[in-house]
Write a protein that holds these residues in place. Sequence first.
Motif, short mmCIF file in Angstrom:
data_model
loop_
_atom_site.label_atom_id
_atom_site.label_comp_id
_atom_site.label_asym_id
_atom_site.label_seq_id
_atom_site.Cartn_x
_atom_site.Cartn_y
_atom_site.Cartn_z
N SER A 10 0.77 -1.19 0.10
CA SER A 10 0.01 -0.04 -0.02
C SER A 10 0.97 1.26 0.14
CB SER A 10 -0.86 0.02 1.20
OG SER A 10 -0.15 0.38 2.31
N GLN A 44 -6.52 -2.39 -10.06
CA GLN A 44 -7.67 -2.32 -9.32
C GLN A 44 -7.53 -3.13 -8.20
OE1 GLN A 44 -11.70 -2.49 -10.96
NE2 GLN A 44 -12.79 -2.35 -9.06
N TRP A 45 -7.65 -2.81 -6.85
CA TRP A 45 -7.71 -3.75 -5.99
C TRP A 45 -8.84 -4.50 -5.83
CZ3 TRP A 45 -5.22 -2.61 -0.49
CH2 TRP A 45 -3.99 -1.85 -0.69
N ALA A 47 -10.43 -6.10 -3.19
CA ALA A 47 -11.35 -5.96 -2.12
C ALA A 47 -10.80 -5.09 -1.28
CB ALA A 47 -11.84 -7.03 -1.73
N TRP A 48 -11.51 -4.34 -0.20
CA TRP A 48 -10.78 -3.59 0.97
C TRP A 48 -9.45 -4.40 1.38
CZ3 TRP A 48 -10.88 1.33 1.96
CH2 TRP A 48 -10.58 1.71 3.07
N GLY A 49 -8.46 -3.81 1.35
CA GLY A 49 -7.34 -4.52 1.93
C GLY A 49 -6.50 -5.63 1.24
N PRO A 51 -5.18 -6.32 -2.42
CA PRO A 51 -4.54 -5.58 -3.66
C PRO A 51 -4.39 -6.51 -4.72
CG PRO A 51 -2.70 -5.92 -2.16
CD PRO A 51 -4.04 -6.20 -1.38
#
Length: 86
Positions: A10, A44-45, A47-49, A51
């Motif tokens: 991140s 684009q990740w 989902a949240w958290g 990657p």
Amino acid sequence: IFTAQNTLTSYEALRNSGKLVFLDTETRLKDFKKNKSIIFLSHQWLAWGVPDNVQGDQMSAMKKAVFAAQGIIPGQRGRWENLYIW
């Protein structure tokens, strides 16, 4: 540094570890680009958290793109120590 990583990291983690270069003005960017190259990557990740998937498909694709770009950037700006990922 980028091609040695096994997973995507991140922005916040890179910032906190001092691995980012900040070019806050057009003058700093212009001076930086005299001897260095900037390769822009985006993804684009999932989902949240999250990657990337467990297999690291996105990281693998980005590394391949960086190796390909390095092969066509001429002169000093194409040397590994002069390549920066944005």
